[in-house]
Design a protein around this motif. Structure first.
Motif, short mmCIF file in Angstrom:
data_model
loop_
_atom_site.label_atom_id
_atom_site.label_comp_id
_atom_site.label_asym_id
_atom_site.label_seq_id
_atom_site.Cartn_x
_atom_site.Cartn_y
_atom_site.Cartn_z
N VAL A 191 -2.82 -0.40 -7.99
CA VAL A 191 -4.13 0.05 -8.45
C VAL A 191 -4.22 1.58 -8.53
O VAL A 191 -5.25 2.12 -8.91
CB VAL A 191 -5.28 -0.49 -7.57
CG1 VAL A 191 -5.28 -2.00 -7.55
CG2 VAL A 191 -5.20 0.05 -6.15
N LEU A 192 -3.16 2.28 -8.19
CA LEU A 192 -3.19 3.74 -8.24
C LEU A 192 -3.16 4.23 -9.69
O LEU A 192 -2.59 3.60 -10.56
CB LEU A 192 -1.97 4.33 -7.51
CG LEU A 192 -1.87 4.10 -6.00
CD1 LEU A 192 -0.62 4.79 -5.48
CD2 LEU A 192 -3.09 4.63 -5.28
N ASP A 210 -4.24 3.26 2.03
CA ASP A 210 -4.22 1.81 2.22
C ASP A 210 -4.45 1.03 0.93
O ASP A 210 -4.59 -0.18 0.94
CB ASP A 210 -5.26 1.41 3.27
CG ASP A 210 -4.90 1.99 4.63
OD1 ASP A 210 -3.70 1.94 4.98
OD2 ASP A 210 -5.80 2.52 5.32
N LYS A 211 -4.47 1.76 -0.18
CA LYS A 211 -4.62 1.10 -1.49
C LYS A 211 -3.25 0.60 -1.95
O LYS A 211 -2.23 1.23 -1.72
CB LYS A 211 -5.15 2.11 -2.51
CG LYS A 211 -6.62 2.42 -2.30
CD LYS A 211 -7.40 1.92 -3.51
CE LYS A 211 -8.89 1.85 -3.32
NZ LYS A 211 -9.58 2.81 -2.55
N LYS A 212 -3.27 -0.54 -2.63
CA LYS A 212 -2.00 -1.06 -3.16
C LYS A 212 -1.50 -0.17 -4.29
O LYS A 212 -2.30 0.35 -5.08
CB LYS A 212 -2.18 -2.49 -3.64
CG LYS A 212 -2.41 -3.42 -2.48
CD LYS A 212 -2.21 -4.86 -2.84
CE LYS A 212 -2.33 -5.70 -1.57
NZ LYS A 212 -2.00 -7.07 -1.77
N TYR A 225 -6.05 7.29 -0.51
CA TYR A 225 -5.48 6.08 -1.14
C TYR A 225 -4.44 5.40 -0.26
O TYR A 225 -3.77 4.49 -0.70
CB TYR A 225 -4.82 6.45 -2.47
CG TYR A 225 -5.73 7.24 -3.37
CD1 TYR A 225 -6.68 6.58 -4.14
CD2 TYR A 225 -5.64 8.62 -3.46
CE1 TYR A 225 -7.54 7.30 -4.96
CE2 TYR A 225 -6.49 9.35 -4.27
CZ TYR A 225 -7.44 8.68 -5.03
OH TYR A 225 -8.28 9.38 -5.84
N SER A 261 0.85 -1.19 0.00
CA SER A 261 0.00 0.00 0.00
C SER A 261 0.89 1.24 0.00
O SER A 261 2.11 1.15 0.15
CB SER A 261 -0.89 -0.01 1.23
OG SER A 261 -0.10 0.21 2.37
#
Lengths: 256, 262
Positions: free
Chosen positions: A86-87, A81-83, A79, A47
Protein backbone atom coordinates in the motif's frame (compact mmCIF):
# COMPACT_ATOMS: atom_id res chain seq x y z
CA UNK A 1 27.63 -3.55 -15.29
CA UNK A 2 26.01 -2.98 -11.88
CA UNK A 3 24.83 -6.56 -11.87
CA UNK A 4 28.38 -7.59 -12.62
CA UNK A 5 29.66 -5.61 -9.64
CA UNK A 6 27.13 -7.39 -7.49
CA UNK A 7 28.20 -10.80 -8.68
CA UNK A 8 24.87 -11.45 -10.35
CA UNK A 9 26.27 -11.92 -13.82
CA UNK A 10 29.69 -12.99 -14.98
CA UNK A 11 31.73 -10.72 -17.25
CA UNK A 12 32.06 -11.96 -20.85
CA UNK A 13 35.77 -11.62 -20.38
CA UNK A 14 38.10 -10.16 -17.80
CA UNK A 15 37.15 -10.00 -14.14
CA UNK A 16 35.60 -7.67 -11.62
CA UNK A 17 37.16 -6.83 -8.28
CA UNK A 18 35.73 -5.03 -5.26
CA UNK A 19 37.89 -3.89 -2.33
CA UNK A 20 40.77 -5.63 -4.09
CA UNK A 21 39.03 -9.00 -4.05
CA UNK A 22 37.85 -10.84 -7.08
CA UNK A 23 34.10 -11.23 -7.39
CA UNK A 24 33.31 -14.93 -7.41
CA UNK A 25 30.96 -17.17 -5.46
CA UNK A 26 33.49 -17.16 -2.58
CA UNK A 27 33.46 -13.35 -2.26
CA UNK A 28 32.12 -12.57 1.21
CA UNK A 29 32.37 -8.84 1.84
CA UNK A 30 28.74 -8.28 0.98
CA UNK A 31 28.02 -6.47 4.26
CA UNK A 32 30.34 -3.69 3.11
CA UNK A 33 28.06 -3.20 0.15
CA UNK A 34 24.52 -1.94 -0.07
CA UNK A 35 22.61 -1.95 -3.31
CA UNK A 36 19.45 -0.97 -5.05
CA UNK A 37 19.05 -2.22 -8.58
CA UNK A 38 16.35 -0.79 -10.81
CA UNK A 39 12.81 -0.78 -9.42
CA UNK A 40 12.89 -1.60 -5.73
CA UNK A 41 10.54 -4.44 -4.86
CA UNK A 42 9.55 -5.59 -1.41
CA UNK A 43 7.46 -8.43 -0.04
CA UNK A 44 4.00 -6.92 -0.61
CA UNK A 45 2.31 -8.64 2.32
CA UNK A 46 4.94 -7.63 4.85
CA UNK A 47 5.10 -4.30 6.63
CA UNK A 48 8.04 -1.95 6.28
CA UNK A 49 9.54 -3.23 9.54
CA UNK A 50 9.05 -6.87 8.56
CA UNK A 51 10.60 -6.31 5.16
CA UNK A 52 13.64 -4.82 6.86
CA UNK A 53 13.70 -7.71 9.35
CA UNK A 54 14.05 -10.16 6.47
CA UNK A 55 17.24 -8.41 5.34
CA UNK A 56 18.37 -7.83 8.92
CA UNK A 57 18.44 -11.60 9.28
CA UNK A 58 19.91 -12.30 5.87
CA UNK A 59 22.67 -9.78 6.52
CA UNK A 60 23.23 -11.46 9.90
CA UNK A 61 23.21 -8.11 11.68
CA UNK A 62 23.45 -7.92 15.45
CA UNK A 63 22.21 -4.47 16.37
CA UNK A 64 18.38 -4.34 16.44
CA UNK A 65 18.48 -0.53 16.56
CA UNK A 66 19.64 -0.46 12.95
CA UNK A 67 16.07 -1.07 11.74
CA UNK A 68 14.57 1.79 13.76
CA UNK A 69 17.46 4.07 12.85
CA UNK A 70 17.07 3.63 9.13
CA UNK A 71 13.26 3.93 9.30
CA UNK A 72 13.74 7.18 11.14
CA UNK A 73 16.40 8.44 8.78
CA UNK A 74 14.34 7.75 5.66
CA UNK A 75 11.23 9.25 7.23
CA UNK A 76 9.28 5.99 7.08
CA UNK A 77 8.21 6.07 10.74
CA UNK A 78 4.62 6.89 9.83
CA UNK A 79 4.47 3.89 7.52
CA UNK A 80 6.51 1.38 9.46
CA UNK A 81 3.59 -0.94 10.16
CA UNK A 82 1.96 -0.45 6.77
CA UNK A 83 2.19 -3.28 4.28
CA UNK A 84 4.62 -2.64 1.47
CA UNK A 85 1.90 -3.09 -1.16
CA UNK A 86 0.00 0.00 0.00
CA UNK A 87 3.03 2.31 0.00
CA UNK A 88 3.33 5.06 -2.59
CA UNK A 89 6.02 4.71 -5.23
CA UNK A 90 8.18 7.23 -3.38
CA UNK A 91 7.88 5.37 -0.09
CA UNK A 92 8.61 2.07 -1.79
CA UNK A 93 11.76 3.69 -3.10
CA UNK A 94 12.58 4.80 0.43
CA UNK A 95 12.07 1.25 1.64
CA UNK A 96 14.42 0.06 -1.10
CA UNK A 97 17.01 2.58 0.03
CA UNK A 98 16.45 1.54 3.65
CA UNK A 99 17.29 -2.04 2.68
CA UNK A 100 20.43 -0.83 0.94
CA UNK A 101 21.54 1.46 3.77
CA UNK A 102 20.44 -0.35 6.92
CA UNK A 103 23.83 -1.97 7.57
CA UNK A 104 25.78 1.24 6.89
CA UNK A 105 27.78 -0.04 3.96
CA UNK A 106 31.17 1.30 2.87
CA UNK A 107 30.10 1.09 -0.73
CA UNK A 108 26.63 1.85 -1.92
CA UNK A 109 25.70 0.76 -5.43
CA UNK A 110 22.60 2.46 -6.74
CA UNK A 111 20.85 2.10 -10.04
CA UNK A 112 18.40 4.94 -10.73
CA UNK A 113 17.84 5.77 -7.04
CA UNK A 114 15.44 8.68 -7.58
CA UNK A 115 13.03 6.96 -9.96
CA UNK A 116 9.49 7.66 -8.89
CA UNK A 117 10.35 10.08 -6.11
CA UNK A 118 8.53 13.36 -5.70
CA UNK A 119 10.61 16.57 -5.78
CA UNK A 120 10.85 16.64 -1.99
CA UNK A 121 11.89 13.00 -1.95
CA UNK A 122 14.58 13.70 -4.53
CA UNK A 123 16.07 16.42 -2.36
CA UNK A 124 15.92 14.14 0.69
CA UNK A 125 17.66 11.31 -1.10
CA UNK A 126 20.28 13.73 -2.38
CA UNK A 127 20.93 15.02 1.15
CA UNK A 128 21.07 11.49 2.46
CA UNK A 129 23.59 10.45 -0.15
CA UNK A 130 25.74 13.49 0.59
CA UNK A 131 25.57 12.74 4.29
CA UNK A 132 26.57 9.17 3.68
CA UNK A 133 29.45 10.24 1.46
CA UNK A 134 30.59 12.66 4.18
CA UNK A 135 30.81 9.81 6.66
CA UNK A 136 33.25 8.05 4.37
CA UNK A 137 31.06 5.80 2.23
CA UNK A 138 31.60 5.54 -1.48
CA UNK A 139 28.51 5.81 -3.60
CA UNK A 140 28.43 4.32 -7.06
CA UNK A 141 25.40 5.62 -8.84
CA UNK A 142 24.05 5.14 -12.32
CA UNK A 143 21.29 7.29 -13.67
CA UNK A 144 19.95 8.74 -16.86
CA UNK A 145 18.84 11.85 -14.96
CA UNK A 146 22.06 13.72 -15.62
CA UNK A 147 21.02 16.89 -13.82
CA UNK A 148 20.78 14.89 -10.63
CA UNK A 149 24.16 13.27 -11.18
CA UNK A 150 25.81 16.65 -11.67
CA UNK A 151 24.39 17.74 -8.32
CA UNK A 152 25.83 14.86 -6.30
CA UNK A 153 28.78 13.31 -8.10
CA UNK A 154 32.45 13.96 -7.46
CA UNK A 155 33.49 11.79 -10.32
CA UNK A 156 31.56 11.06 -13.46
CA UNK A 157 31.93 8.29 -16.01
CA UNK A 158 30.11 8.24 -19.32
CA UNK A 159 29.22 4.84 -20.69
CA UNK A 160 28.10 4.54 -24.27
CA UNK A 161 27.24 1.26 -26.00
CA UNK A 162 28.76 -0.72 -23.16
CA UNK A 163 32.09 1.12 -23.13
CA UNK A 164 33.40 3.67 -20.68
CA UNK A 165 34.25 6.55 -22.99
CA UNK A 166 35.04 9.24 -20.44
CA UNK A 167 35.83 9.43 -16.77
CA UNK A 168 36.52 12.72 -15.03
CA UNK A 169 36.19 14.59 -11.75
CA UNK A 170 33.62 17.34 -11.32
CA UNK A 171 36.43 19.92 -11.45
CA UNK A 172 37.69 18.52 -14.73
CA UNK A 173 34.16 18.48 -16.03
CA UNK A 174 33.65 22.14 -15.12
CA UNK A 175 36.75 23.08 -17.08
CA UNK A 176 35.57 21.08 -20.07
CA UNK A 177 32.05 22.43 -20.24
CA UNK A 178 31.51 24.93 -23.03
CA UNK A 179 30.99 28.48 -21.78
CA UNK A 180 29.92 31.39 -23.97
CA UNK A 181 28.76 34.95 -23.52
CA UNK A 182 25.56 35.35 -25.50
CA UNK A 183 24.70 38.87 -26.63
CA UNK A 184 21.87 40.43 -28.56
CA UNK A 185 21.69 44.02 -29.81
CA UNK A 186 19.54 45.98 -32.22
CA UNK A 187 22.22 45.65 -34.89
CA UNK A 188 23.97 42.33 -34.41
CA UNK A 189 26.03 42.62 -37.62
CA UNK A 190 27.73 45.87 -36.57
CA UNK A 191 28.15 44.60 -33.02
CA UNK A 192 29.80 41.44 -34.33
CA UNK A 193 32.23 43.56 -36.35
CA UNK A 194 33.20 45.74 -33.37
CA UNK A 195 33.66 42.74 -31.11
CA UNK A 196 35.87 41.01 -33.66
CA UNK A 197 37.89 44.21 -34.04
CA UNK A 198 38.50 44.09 -30.30
CA UNK A 199 39.95 40.60 -30.68
CA UNK A 200 36.94 38.82 -29.25
CA UNK A 201 36.15 35.44 -30.70
CA UNK A 202 32.58 36.11 -31.73
CA UNK A 203 30.19 34.46 -34.16
CA UNK A 204 26.55 34.86 -35.10
CA UNK A 205 24.51 31.75 -34.41
CA UNK A 206 21.40 30.42 -36.13
CA UNK A 207 19.11 32.27 -33.69
CA UNK A 208 20.74 35.56 -34.67
CA UNK A 209 22.56 35.83 -31.34
CA UNK A 210 26.20 36.71 -30.93
CA UNK A 211 28.22 34.03 -29.18
CA UNK A 212 31.56 35.07 -27.70
CA UNK A 213 33.76 32.22 -26.57
CA UNK A 214 37.14 33.70 -25.64
CA UNK A 215 38.35 33.53 -22.03
CA UNK A 216 38.53 37.30 -21.53
CA UNK A 217 34.86 37.72 -22.42
CA UNK A 218 33.80 34.78 -20.24
CA UNK A 219 35.76 36.11 -17.27
CA UNK A 220 34.35 39.62 -17.64
CA UNK A 221 31.06 39.71 -19.55
CA UNK A 222 30.51 43.25 -18.19
CA UNK A 223 33.32 44.48 -20.42
CA UNK A 224 31.34 43.36 -23.44
CA UNK A 225 28.33 45.41 -22.31
CA UNK A 226 30.60 48.41 -21.72
CA UNK A 227 32.16 48.10 -25.16
CA UNK A 228 28.82 47.85 -26.92
CA UNK A 229 27.38 50.81 -25.02
CA UNK A 230 30.41 52.89 -26.03
CA UNK A 231 29.71 52.01 -29.67
CA UNK A 232 26.11 53.04 -29.19
CA UNK A 233 24.87 49.49 -29.53
CA UNK A 234 23.49 48.85 -26.02
CA UNK A 235 22.86 45.09 -25.59
CA UNK A 236 19.26 43.92 -25.24
CA UNK A 237 20.61 40.96 -23.32
CA UNK A 238 23.94 39.62 -22.14
CA UNK A 239 24.25 36.31 -20.34
CA UNK A 240 26.84 33.70 -19.58
CA UNK A 241 25.80 30.37 -20.99
CA UNK A 242 27.24 27.22 -19.45
CA UNK A 243 26.75 23.81 -21.03
CA UNK A 244 25.05 21.30 -18.74
CA UNK A 245 25.96 17.68 -18.18
CA UNK A 246 23.32 16.50 -20.62
CA UNK A 247 24.74 18.58 -23.47
CA UNK A 248 28.24 17.52 -22.50
CA UNK A 249 27.13 13.90 -22.52
CA UNK A 250 25.56 14.18 -25.98
CA UNK A 251 28.60 16.05 -27.32
CA UNK A 252 30.90 13.37 -25.90
CA UNK A 253 29.04 10.39 -27.29
CA UNK A 254 28.67 12.07 -30.67
CA UNK A 255 32.37 12.72 -30.95
CA UNK A 256 33.00 9.03 -30.30
CA UNK B 1 25.07 -22.57 11.23
CA UNK B 2 23.88 -19.28 12.72
CA UNK B 3 23.71 -18.00 9.14
CA UNK B 4 21.43 -20.90 8.27
CA UNK B 5 19.18 -20.20 11.25
CA UNK B 6 18.97 -16.50 10.32
CA UNK B 7 18.15 -17.44 6.74
CA UNK B 8 15.38 -19.69 8.04
CA UNK B 9 14.08 -16.88 10.26
CA UNK B 10 13.99 -14.54 7.26
CA UNK B 11 12.15 -17.16 5.22
CA UNK B 12 9.59 -17.70 7.98
CA UNK B 13 8.95 -13.94 8.25
CA UNK B 14 8.30 -13.87 4.51
CA UNK B 15 5.56 -16.47 4.81
CA UNK B 16 3.87 -14.90 7.81
CA UNK B 17 0.90 -13.46 5.99
CA UNK B 18 0.84 -15.66 2.92
CA UNK B 19 -2.71 -16.19 1.79
CA UNK B 20 -1.37 -19.20 -0.08
CA UNK B 21 -0.66 -20.81 3.28
CA UNK B 22 -4.35 -21.00 4.14
CA UNK B 23 -5.37 -21.84 0.61
CA UNK B 24 -3.18 -24.96 0.63
CA UNK B 25 -4.53 -26.05 4.03
CA UNK B 26 -8.12 -25.60 2.92
CA UNK B 27 -7.52 -27.33 -0.42
CA UNK B 28 -5.75 -30.23 1.23
CA UNK B 29 -8.45 -30.64 3.87
CA UNK B 30 -10.86 -31.57 1.08
CA UNK B 31 -9.31 -35.05 1.25
CA UNK B 32 -10.39 -35.97 4.80
CA UNK B 33 -13.75 -34.31 4.18
CA UNK B 34 -14.32 -36.32 1.00
CA UNK B 35 -13.07 -39.39 2.83
CA UNK B 36 -15.62 -38.68 5.55
CA UNK B 37 -18.37 -38.51 2.94
CA UNK B 38 -17.25 -41.91 1.63
CA UNK B 39 -17.33 -43.35 5.12
CA UNK B 40 -20.79 -41.96 5.68
CA UNK B 41 -22.07 -43.54 2.49
CA UNK B 42 -20.39 -46.88 3.19
CA UNK B 43 -22.04 -47.03 6.58
CA UNK B 44 -25.49 -46.29 5.34
CA UNK B 45 -26.78 -48.92 2.86
CA UNK B 46 -29.79 -46.81 1.98
CA UNK B 47 -27.72 -43.79 1.01
CA UNK B 48 -25.37 -46.10 -0.83
CA UNK B 49 -28.03 -47.30 -3.18
CA UNK B 50 -28.99 -43.71 -3.94
CA UNK B 51 -25.48 -42.40 -4.40
CA UNK B 52 -25.04 -44.55 -7.49
CA UNK B 53 -21.72 -43.72 -9.11
CA UNK B 54 -20.01 -42.67 -5.94
CA UNK B 55 -20.90 -45.86 -4.11
CA UNK B 56 -19.91 -47.96 -7.09
CA UNK B 57 -16.56 -46.22 -7.02
CA UNK B 58 -16.28 -46.74 -3.27
CA UNK B 59 -16.97 -50.42 -3.64
CA UNK B 60 -14.57 -50.88 -6.50
CA UNK B 61 -11.73 -49.51 -4.43
CA UNK B 62 -12.67 -51.96 -1.76
CA UNK B 63 -13.69 -49.72 1.08
CA UNK B 64 -15.52 -50.32 4.26
CA UNK B 65 -16.50 -47.87 6.92
CA UNK B 66 -13.45 -48.39 9.11
CA UNK B 67 -10.52 -46.44 10.45
CA UNK B 68 -8.22 -48.47 8.28
CA UNK B 69 -10.03 -47.58 5.05
CA UNK B 70 -10.23 -44.00 6.16
CA UNK B 71 -6.49 -43.79 6.77
CA UNK B 72 -6.04 -45.46 3.40
CA UNK B 73 -7.92 -42.61 1.75
CA UNK B 74 -5.87 -40.03 3.61
CA UNK B 75 -2.64 -41.74 2.57
CA UNK B 76 -3.70 -41.86 -1.07
CA UNK B 77 -4.62 -38.20 -0.87
CA UNK B 78 -0.99 -37.52 -0.06
CA UNK B 79 0.52 -39.90 -2.61
CA UNK B 80 -1.60 -38.49 -5.43
CA UNK B 81 -3.03 -35.15 -4.26
CA UNK B 82 0.16 -34.30 -2.41
CA UNK B 83 2.11 -34.29 -5.68
CA UNK B 84 -0.18 -31.44 -6.72
CA UNK B 85 -0.49 -29.56 -3.42
CA UNK B 86 3.15 -29.97 -2.34
CA UNK B 87 4.12 -28.98 -5.86
CA UNK B 88 2.02 -25.88 -5.45
CA UNK B 89 3.79 -25.10 -2.16
CA UNK B 90 7.23 -25.53 -3.72
CA UNK B 91 6.26 -23.42 -6.76
CA UNK B 92 5.17 -20.64 -4.43
CA UNK B 93 8.15 -20.73 -2.08
CA UNK B 94 10.71 -20.75 -4.87
CA UNK B 95 8.84 -18.85 -7.56
CA UNK B 96 7.59 -15.95 -5.45
CA UNK B 97 10.94 -14.16 -5.34
CA UNK B 98 10.71 -13.70 -9.09
CA UNK B 99 7.05 -12.74 -9.28
CA UNK B 100 7.51 -10.32 -6.36
CA UNK B 101 10.72 -8.97 -7.92
CA UNK B 102 12.77 -9.62 -4.80
CA UNK B 103 15.06 -12.30 -6.24
CA UNK B 104 17.82 -9.82 -7.01
CA UNK B 105 17.87 -8.70 -3.38
CA UNK B 106 18.81 -12.20 -2.26
CA UNK B 107 21.90 -12.60 -4.38
CA UNK B 108 24.58 -10.33 -2.96
CA UNK B 109 24.30 -10.95 0.76
CA UNK B 110 26.58 -12.36 3.44
CA UNK B 111 24.16 -15.26 3.75
CA UNK B 112 25.10 -17.52 0.86
CA UNK B 113 22.66 -18.37 -1.89
CA UNK B 114 22.88 -22.03 -0.87
CA UNK B 115 21.79 -21.18 2.68
CA UNK B 116 18.88 -19.11 1.39
CA UNK B 117 17.77 -22.05 -0.77
CA UNK B 118 18.26 -24.47 2.12
CA UNK B 119 16.02 -22.25 4.25
CA UNK B 120 13.42 -22.45 1.50
CA UNK B 121 13.68 -26.25 1.36
CA UNK B 122 13.31 -26.41 5.15
CA UNK B 123 10.18 -24.23 5.02
CA UNK B 124 8.87 -26.45 2.20
CA UNK B 125 9.37 -29.55 4.35
CA UNK B 126 7.79 -27.96 7.44
CA UNK B 127 4.85 -26.70 5.37
CA UNK B 128 4.19 -30.10 3.78
CA UNK B 129 4.45 -31.89 7.12
CA UNK B 130 2.06 -29.37 8.63
CA UNK B 131 -0.37 -30.13 5.81
CA UNK B 132 -0.22 -33.87 6.43
CA UNK B 133 -0.57 -33.44 10.19
CA UNK B 134 -3.51 -31.10 9.68
CA UNK B 135 -5.19 -33.68 7.44
CA UNK B 136 -4.54 -36.38 10.03
CA UNK B 137 -6.13 -34.27 12.77
CA UNK B 138 -9.13 -33.37 10.61
CA UNK B 139 -9.38 -37.08 9.74
CA UNK B 140 -9.34 -38.07 13.42
CA UNK B 141 -11.99 -35.50 14.18
CA UNK B 142 -14.27 -36.56 11.33
CA UNK B 143 -13.70 -40.26 12.09
CA UNK B 144 -14.63 -39.70 15.71
CA UNK B 145 -17.74 -37.74 14.78
CA UNK B 146 -18.75 -40.54 12.40
CA UNK B 147 -18.10 -43.03 15.19
CA UNK B 148 -16.05 -45.35 13.01
CA UNK B 149 -15.58 -48.77 14.62
CA UNK B 150 -12.96 -48.77 17.36
CA UNK B 151 -9.36 -48.75 16.25
CA UNK B 152 -7.27 -51.88 15.94
CA UNK B 153 -3.96 -50.51 17.21
CA UNK B 154 -1.80 -52.87 15.13
CA UNK B 155 -3.59 -52.01 11.94
CA UNK B 156 -3.56 -48.32 12.75
CA UNK B 157 0.14 -48.15 13.50
CA UNK B 158 0.77 -49.81 10.12
CA UNK B 159 -1.49 -47.24 8.46
CA UNK B 160 0.29 -44.40 10.20
CA UNK B 161 3.66 -45.71 9.07
CA UNK B 162 2.37 -45.83 5.49
CA UNK B 163 0.99 -42.33 5.92
CA UNK B 164 4.34 -41.04 7.10
CA UNK B 165 6.34 -42.89 4.44
CA UNK B 166 4.07 -41.59 1.67
CA UNK B 167 4.48 -38.07 3.05
CA UNK B 168 8.28 -38.33 3.06
CA UNK B 169 8.36 -39.69 -0.50
CA UNK B 170 5.98 -37.03 -1.79
CA UNK B 171 8.06 -34.29 -0.16
CA UNK B 172 11.28 -35.74 -1.55
CA UNK B 173 10.03 -35.78 -5.11
CA UNK B 174 9.29 -32.03 -4.91
CA UNK B 175 12.90 -30.81 -5.22
CA UNK B 176 12.97 -30.60 -9.03
CA UNK B 177 10.06 -28.12 -8.80
CA UNK B 178 12.40 -25.71 -7.01
CA UNK B 179 14.79 -25.96 -9.94
CA UNK B 180 12.04 -25.18 -12.45
CA UNK B 181 10.92 -22.17 -10.38
CA UNK B 182 14.42 -20.70 -10.38
CA UNK B 183 15.21 -21.68 -13.95
CA UNK B 184 11.85 -20.39 -15.24
CA UNK B 185 11.97 -17.33 -12.94
CA UNK B 186 8.41 -17.50 -11.67
CA UNK B 187 5.48 -19.82 -11.03
CA UNK B 188 4.62 -20.82 -14.54
CA UNK B 189 7.42 -23.27 -15.25
CA UNK B 190 7.17 -25.14 -11.92
CA UNK B 191 3.36 -25.33 -12.06
CA UNK B 192 3.58 -26.59 -15.62
CA UNK B 193 6.08 -29.16 -14.49
CA UNK B 194 3.79 -30.26 -11.65
CA UNK B 195 0.89 -30.65 -14.07
CA UNK B 196 3.09 -32.62 -16.43
CA UNK B 197 4.37 -35.00 -13.73
CA UNK B 198 0.82 -35.53 -12.55
CA UNK B 199 -0.35 -36.46 -16.04
CA UNK B 200 2.66 -38.67 -16.68
CA UNK B 201 2.35 -40.28 -13.25
CA UNK B 202 -1.20 -41.34 -14.21
CA UNK B 203 -0.35 -42.48 -17.73
CA UNK B 204 2.80 -44.34 -16.80
CA UNK B 205 1.17 -45.92 -13.77
CA UNK B 206 -1.67 -47.05 -16.04
CA UNK B 207 0.76 -48.72 -18.43
CA UNK B 208 2.10 -50.72 -15.51
CA UNK B 209 5.57 -49.21 -15.33
CA UNK B 210 4.76 -46.68 -12.63
CA UNK B 211 7.10 -48.34 -10.19
CA UNK B 212 10.02 -46.92 -12.16
CA UNK B 213 8.56 -43.42 -12.56
CA UNK B 214 9.44 -41.46 -9.41
CA UNK B 215 6.29 -39.31 -9.44
CA UNK B 216 4.10 -42.44 -9.52
CA UNK B 217 5.91 -44.13 -6.66
CA UNK B 218 4.27 -42.27 -3.73
CA UNK B 219 0.85 -42.87 -5.28
CA UNK B 220 1.49 -46.56 -5.82
CA UNK B 221 2.95 -46.88 -2.34
CA UNK B 222 -0.14 -45.25 -0.85
CA UNK B 223 -2.25 -47.97 -2.44
CA UNK B 224 -3.87 -45.77 -5.08
CA UNK B 225 -2.73 -48.23 -7.75
CA UNK B 226 -4.11 -51.28 -6.01
CA UNK B 227 -2.01 -54.38 -6.52
CA UNK B 228 0.80 -52.43 -8.24
CA UNK B 229 2.10 -51.55 -4.80
CA UNK B 230 3.67 -55.00 -4.61
CA UNK B 231 5.78 -54.20 -7.67
CA UNK B 232 7.64 -51.39 -5.92
CA UNK B 233 11.18 -52.47 -5.18
CA UNK B 234 14.52 -51.08 -4.12
CA UNK B 235 15.09 -49.68 -7.61
CA UNK B 236 11.83 -47.70 -7.42
CA UNK B 237 12.86 -46.08 -4.15
CA UNK B 238 16.41 -45.51 -5.40
CA UNK B 239 15.14 -43.72 -8.51
CA UNK B 240 12.92 -41.53 -6.33
CA UNK B 241 15.77 -40.66 -3.98
CA UNK B 242 18.16 -40.01 -6.86
CA UNK B 243 15.64 -37.71 -8.59
CA UNK B 244 15.25 -35.81 -5.34
CA UNK B 245 19.00 -35.40 -4.86
CA UNK B 246 19.52 -34.35 -8.47
CA UNK B 247 16.66 -31.85 -8.12
CA UNK B 248 18.25 -30.34 -5.02
CA UNK B 249 21.75 -30.15 -6.47
CA UNK B 250 20.49 -28.71 -9.75
CA UNK B 251 18.61 -25.98 -7.86
CA UNK B 252 21.57 -24.98 -5.71
CA UNK B 253 24.14 -25.15 -8.50
CA UNK B 254 21.99 -23.25 -10.94
CA UNK B 255 21.27 -20.41 -8.51
CA UNK B 256 24.86 -20.20 -7.45
CA UNK B 257 26.42 -20.05 -10.88
CA UNK B 258 23.89 -18.92 -13.46
CA UNK B 259 23.69 -15.29 -14.58
CA UNK B 260 20.93 -13.44 -12.76
CA UNK B 261 19.28 -10.97 -15.03
CA UNK B 262 15.90 -10.62 -13.38
Amino acid sequence: MIRMLLGMIKPDNGSATLFGRQLNPQFNLWNDIGYLVETPYSYPNLSVVENLKVYYNLRQLKNPNLIEDIIDKLKLTKYKDKKAKVLSLGNQQRLGLAKALMHRPKLLILDEPINGLDPKGIVEVRELLKELADTGSTIFLSSHILGEISKVANRIGIIHEGKLIKELTTAELTSQLIKEVVVETNDNKSALKYLTDFNHHAILNANNEIKISDDAAIAHPENISKLLVEKNLPPKQVYLFTEDLEMYFLRTIRSN
Amino acid sequence: MSGQIKALKAELIKNKYSNILWVTFIAFSLAPIMGGVFMLIMRNPEAMSKAGGLSAKAQVINFSASWNSYFGILTQAIGVGGILVFGFVASWIFGREYSEGTAKDLLSLPTSRTKILNAKFIVYIIWCFALTISNLLIGLLIGTILQLPSMDMNLISGSLKNYLATTVMTILIGTPIAFFAIWGKGYLAPLGFVALTLVFAQIIAATGYGYYFPWSVPGLFSGAGGEYKSKLNLISYSILLLTSIVGYLATVTFWKYADQTK
